[in-house]
Design a protein around this motif. Structure first.
Motif, PDB file in Angstrom:
ATOM      1  N   THR A   1     -48.813 -43.869 109.777  1.00  0.00           N
ATOM      2  CA  THR A   1     -49.169 -43.370 111.272  1.00  0.00           C
ATOM      3  C   THR A   1     -49.030 -41.927 111.494  1.00  0.00           C
ATOM      4  OG1 THR A   1     -47.370 -44.529 112.251  1.00  0.00           O
ATOM      5  CG2 THR A   1     -49.429 -45.690 112.237  1.00  0.00           C
ATOM      6  N   GLU A   2     -47.821 -41.608 111.028  1.00  0.00           N
ATOM      7  CA  GLU A   2     -47.314 -40.104 111.451  1.00  0.00           C
ATOM      8  C   GLU A   2     -47.099 -39.144 110.380  1.00  0.00           C
ATOM      9  OE1 GLU A   2     -43.862 -39.994 114.017  1.00  0.00           O
ATOM     10  OE2 GLU A   2     -44.266 -41.863 114.757  1.00  0.00           O
ATOM     11  N   GLY A   3     -47.271 -39.648 109.085  1.00  0.00           N
ATOM     12  CA  GLY A   3     -47.107 -38.900 107.687  1.00  0.00           C
ATOM     13  C   GLY A   3     -45.420 -38.638 107.270  1.00  0.00           C
ATOM     14  N   PRO A   4     -45.130 -37.568 106.509  1.00  0.00           N
ATOM     15  CA  PRO A   4     -43.739 -37.656 106.274  1.00  0.00           C
ATOM     16  C   PRO A   4     -42.782 -37.307 107.344  1.00  0.00           C
ATOM     17  CG  PRO A   4     -45.120 -36.380 104.832  1.00  0.00           C
ATOM     18  CD  PRO A   4     -45.983 -36.852 105.858  1.00  0.00           C
TER      19      PRO A   4
ATOM     20  N   GLY B   1     -40.831 -39.484 101.119  1.00  0.00           N
ATOM     21  CA  GLY B   1     -41.254 -37.980 100.482  1.00  0.00           C
ATOM     22  C   GLY B   1     -42.475 -37.671 101.076  1.00  0.00           C
ATOM     23  N   ASN B   2     -43.221 -37.418 100.257  1.00  0.00           N
ATOM     24  CA  ASN B   2     -44.885 -37.004 100.360  1.00  0.00           C
ATOM     25  C   ASN B   2     -45.761 -38.115 100.240  1.00  0.00           C
ATOM     26  OD1 ASN B   2     -44.089 -34.336 101.586  1.00  0.00           O
ATOM     27  ND2 ASN B   2     -43.838 -33.369  99.370  1.00  0.00           N
ATOM     28  N   LEU B   3     -45.491 -39.141 100.271  1.00  0.00           N
ATOM     29  CA  LEU B   3     -46.380 -40.038  99.952  1.00  0.00           C
ATOM     30  C   LEU B   3     -47.643 -39.979 101.004  1.00  0.00           C
ATOM     31  CD1 LEU B   3     -47.326 -43.081  98.742  1.00  0.00           C
ATOM     32  CD2 LEU B   3     -45.843 -44.133 100.504  1.00  0.00           C
ATOM     33  N   SER B   4     -48.731 -40.110 100.496  1.00  0.00           N
ATOM     34  CA  SER B   4     -49.998 -39.915 101.389  1.00  0.00           C
ATOM     35  C   SER B   4     -49.931 -40.887 102.750  1.00  0.00           C
ATOM     36  CB  SER B   4     -51.259 -39.739 100.690  1.00  0.00           C
ATOM     37  OG  SER B   4     -51.635 -40.969 100.465  1.00  0.00           O
ATOM     38  N   GLN B   5     -50.665 -40.648 103.916  1.00  0.00           N
ATOM     39  CA  GLN B   5     -50.861 -41.738 104.485  1.00  0.00           C
ATOM     40  C   GLN B   5     -51.646 -42.739 104.220  1.00  0.00           C
ATOM     41  OE1 GLN B   5     -51.611 -38.576 107.988  1.00  0.00           O
ATOM     42  NE2 GLN B   5     -50.638 -40.390 109.286  1.00  0.00           N
ATOM     43  N   ASP B   6     -52.652 -42.381 103.561  1.00  0.00           N
ATOM     44  CA  ASP B   6     -53.693 -43.536 102.689  1.00  0.00           C
ATOM     45  C   ASP B   6     -52.733 -44.631 101.870  1.00  0.00           C
ATOM     46  OD1 ASP B   6     -56.176 -44.593 102.699  1.00  0.00           O
ATOM     47  OD2 ASP B   6     -56.267 -43.813 100.845  1.00  0.00           O
TER      48      ASP B   6
ATOM     49  N   GLU C   1     -33.764 -55.434 104.415  1.00  0.00           N
ATOM     50  CA  GLU C   1     -34.200 -54.482 103.417  1.00  0.00           C
ATOM     51  C   GLU C   1     -35.667 -54.255 103.453  1.00  0.00           C
ATOM     52  OE1 GLU C   1     -34.388 -54.179  98.378  1.00  0.00           O
ATOM     53  OE2 GLU C   1     -33.487 -55.957  99.518  1.00  0.00           O
ATOM     54  N   THR C   2     -36.518 -55.468 103.605  1.00  0.00           N
ATOM     55  CA  THR C   2     -37.831 -55.416 103.687  1.00  0.00           C
ATOM     56  C   THR C   2     -38.345 -55.017 104.861  1.00  0.00           C
ATOM     57  OG1 THR C   2     -37.841 -57.507 102.131  1.00  0.00           O
ATOM     58  CG2 THR C   2     -40.077 -56.807 103.455  1.00  0.00           C
ATOM     59  N   LYS C   3     -37.563 -55.181 106.181  1.00  0.00           N
ATOM     60  CA  LYS C   3     -37.825 -54.848 107.480  1.00  0.00           C
ATOM     61  C   LYS C   3     -37.921 -53.476 107.282  1.00  0.00           C
ATOM     62  CE  LYS C   3     -35.430 -57.630 109.875  1.00  0.00           C
ATOM     63  NZ  LYS C   3     -34.914 -58.562 110.954  1.00  0.00           N
ATOM     64  N   LEU C   4     -36.842 -52.574 106.818  1.00  0.00           N
ATOM     65  CA  LEU C   4     -36.614 -51.195 106.846  1.00  0.00           C
ATOM     66  C   LEU C   4     -37.854 -50.521 105.998  1.00  0.00           C
ATOM     67  CD1 LEU C   4     -32.921 -50.419 106.143  1.00  0.00           C
ATOM     68  CD2 LEU C   4     -34.544 -49.772 108.068  1.00  0.00           C
ATOM     69  N   LYS C   5     -38.364 -51.209 104.716  1.00  0.00           N
ATOM     70  CA  LYS C   5     -39.448 -50.615 104.049  1.00  0.00           C
ATOM     71  C   LYS C   5     -40.667 -50.798 104.743  1.00  0.00           C
ATOM     72  CE  LYS C   5     -41.377 -49.674 100.038  1.00  0.00           C
ATOM     73  NZ  LYS C   5     -40.890 -49.318  98.853  1.00  0.00           N
ATOM     74  N   LEU C   6     -40.847 -51.865 105.640  1.00  0.00           N
ATOM     75  CA  LEU C   6     -42.024 -51.907 106.358  1.00  0.00           C
ATOM     76  C   LEU C   6     -42.044 -50.859 107.464  1.00  0.00           C
ATOM     77  CD1 LEU C   6     -42.257 -55.773 106.894  1.00  0.00           C
ATOM     78  CD2 LEU C   6     -44.088 -54.777 105.876  1.00  0.00           C
ATOM     79  N   TYR C   7     -41.097 -50.665 108.196  1.00  0.00           N
ATOM     80  CA  TYR C   7     -40.942 -49.518 109.058  1.00  0.00           C
ATOM     81  C   TYR C   7     -41.349 -48.336 108.701  1.00  0.00           C
ATOM     82  CZ  TYR C   7     -38.389 -46.021 112.064  1.00  0.00           C
ATOM     83  OH  TYR C   7     -38.459 -44.992 112.713  1.00  0.00           O
ATOM     84  N   ALA C   8     -40.553 -48.116 107.411  1.00  0.00           N
ATOM     85  CA  ALA C   8     -40.880 -46.567 106.838  1.00  0.00           C
ATOM     86  C   ALA C   8     -42.184 -46.515 106.537  1.00  0.00           C
ATOM     87  CB  ALA C   8     -39.997 -46.522 105.528  1.00  0.00           C
ATOM     88  N   LEU C   9     -43.076 -47.537 105.894  1.00  0.00           N
ATOM     89  CA  LEU C   9     -44.433 -47.247 105.429  1.00  0.00           C
ATOM     90  C   LEU C   9     -45.072 -47.290 106.610  1.00  0.00           C
ATOM     91  CD1 LEU C   9     -44.448 -50.083 102.777  1.00  0.00           C
ATOM     92  CD2 LEU C   9     -44.790 -47.537 102.341  1.00  0.00           C
ATOM     93  N   PHE C  10     -45.007 -47.892 107.791  1.00  0.00           N
ATOM     94  CA  PHE C  10     -45.558 -47.804 108.902  1.00  0.00           C
ATOM     95  C   PHE C  10     -45.600 -46.511 109.543  1.00  0.00           C
ATOM     96  CE2 PHE C  10     -46.357 -48.055 113.476  1.00  0.00           C
ATOM     97  CZ  PHE C  10     -47.571 -48.627 113.662  1.00  0.00           C
TER      98      PHE C  10
END
Ligand SMILES: CCCCC/C=C/CC(=O)SCCNC(=O)CCNC(=O)[C@H](O)C(C)(C)COP(=O)(O)OP(=O)(O)OC[C@H]1O[C@@H](n2cnc3c(N)ncnc32)[C@H](O)[C@@H]1OP(=O)(O)O
Length: 365
Positions: free
Chosen positions: A43-46, A70-75, A30-39
């Motif tokens: 780095t690439e945006g939505p 969704g549209n969470l900003s890169q920052d 679960e956490t690894k997926l979250k880290l992947y998604a945030l990364f």
């Protein structure tokens, strides 16, 4: 945001990527997926790649996780990634500190808890700080296992506490939101069975059980306190049972223990009308034994528990059981009834709408 803070954030983000490589324990899927998604978001945006086929489970899980941002900003994604890595590092170093103490033994095999024994105390720590220690199905099962083991180990007392800022935010609302509508009947029935076994383990626990409430406590983590023998709280802790807000009803035997502990009128404010208590209020009502300033909380409480745990183990256990046996049958009956009512609540529109609102971020406590 200024260019300077952007730079710091990018630097922190890169440092977090390095720190992540140093983690010794697998943080779980679960956490690894979250880290992947945030990364990816950072780095690439939505999410911009086509949705993988249903049968490509791994790619689909990764795509879903990225797309859910969704549209969470890169920052924003960089900040969240950095925060998540930092919570994983501090959870692991909390786990490692115990390895360095010669008297402390760590119980392996837990993903959502840190379980250790030292000074005759078995400590069970909720360990999903990035989710405010919300209790998912895995954690319910691991808590049952940890309590069953603590009942038999050499410890004199067992203690629950939370890793990070929260004690726990209660039931993980995705326990229900992840189900398809056609599966809801089964999900509710299985959930009620798990809940009944979970609360039953607290009712039957044979040794003194202490809660060290380090921060906000919500839902089932509050109701269960009525089944603990002593409750110590930081002055940062709060106690909230938002059942009607969520279209649900009380559990953890609180429909019986709360009126008994604090009187019907005060219990109703909490259980019917979602009143959130400060630690001082909870102490005045008898739900909490004592409140400590947050700055000295850990030091004072653990010193006190160490002294308690050096008392004669068998005398403590038989005394606890004498007190509990007077009511055990009643508590099991209350537990069964609460689970039965909840099975229906979980299928109600009131409850499903509340959960959808939370995940759409329309509703927070
Ligand atoms: C077997 C089944 C048994 C069922 C027994 C029934 C029990 C009843 C209860 O326990 S009722 C209580 C349920 N709990 C809640 O309603 C709390 C919901 N959470 C919140 O309102 C807020 O998250 C908060 C006030 C606890 C914290 O708000 P804050 O803004 O500080 O932080 P975030 O909301 O961004 O939270 C960080 C991430 O943690 C996730 N999260 C927090 N609590 C829960 C939860 N209870 N269930 C699921 N997820 C939770 C939140 O979604 C964030 O995740 P994200 O980073 O992936 O977005």
């Amino acid at each position: 945001m200024t260019a300077a803070t952007m730079q710091v954030s990018q630097k922190d983000f890169e440092k977090a990527q390095e720190q992540l490589k140093l983690l010794k324990n697998d943080p779980g899927n679960e956490t690894k997926l979250k880290l992947y998604a945030l990364f990816k978001q950072a780095t690439e945006g939505p999410c911009n790649s086509p949705k993988p086929g249903m049968l490509d489970f791994v790619k689909k899980a990764k795509w879903d996780a990225w797309n859910s941002l969704g549209n969470l900003s890169q920052d924003g994604a960089r900040q969240e990634y950095t925060k998540l890595v930092s919570s994983l590092i501090s959870a692991e170093s909390a786990g490692q500190k115990k390895d360095t103490s010669p008297e402390e033994s760590s119980h392996g095999g837990y993903e959502t808890l840190i379980v250790t024994t030292s000074n005759n105390i078995t400590k069970i720590m909720f360990n999903r700080p990035e989710k405010k220690n919300a209790i998912n199905h895995k954690m319910y099962r691991e808590i049952i296992k940890a309590l069953q083991e603590a009942a038999k180990d050499d410890s004199t007392i067992a203690v629950f506490t939370g890793n990070g800022e929260y004690y726990t935010s209660g039931n993980d609302l995705s326990n229900f939101s992840n189900a398809q509508p056609s599966e809801m009947g089964k999900v509710a029935k299985d959930g009620a069975e798990l809940l009944k076994a979970f609360v039953g383990t607290f009712i039957d626990f044979p040794k003194p059980l202490i809660a060290v409430v380090n921060g906000p406590a919500i839902g089932i983590s509050v109701t269960l306190l009525g089944l603990f023998d002593v409750v110590y709280a930081s002055d940062k802790a709060t106690f909230h049972t938002p059942f009607s807000h969520l279209g649900q009803s009380p559990e953890g035997c609180s429909s019986y223990t709360f009126p008994k502990i604090m009187g019907t009128a005060k219990a109703n404010e909490m259980l019917l009308f979602n009143k959130k208590l400060t630690a001082a209020e909870a102490c005045a009502l008898g739900l909490v034994s004592e409140v400590f300033p947050d700055s000295t909380f850990q030091k004072e409480v653990w010193a006190r528990l160490k002294a308690y745990a050096s008392l004669p183990k068998n005398a403590l256990a038989v005394s606890k059981q004498l007190l509990r046996n007077l009511e055990k049958e009643k508590l099991h009956a209350v537990n069964s009834q609460e689970c039965e009512v909840l099975t229906e609540r979980w299928l109600s529109d009131e409850c499903l709408n509340a959960i959808v609102s939370f995940f759409q971020r329309k509703s927070k406590l």
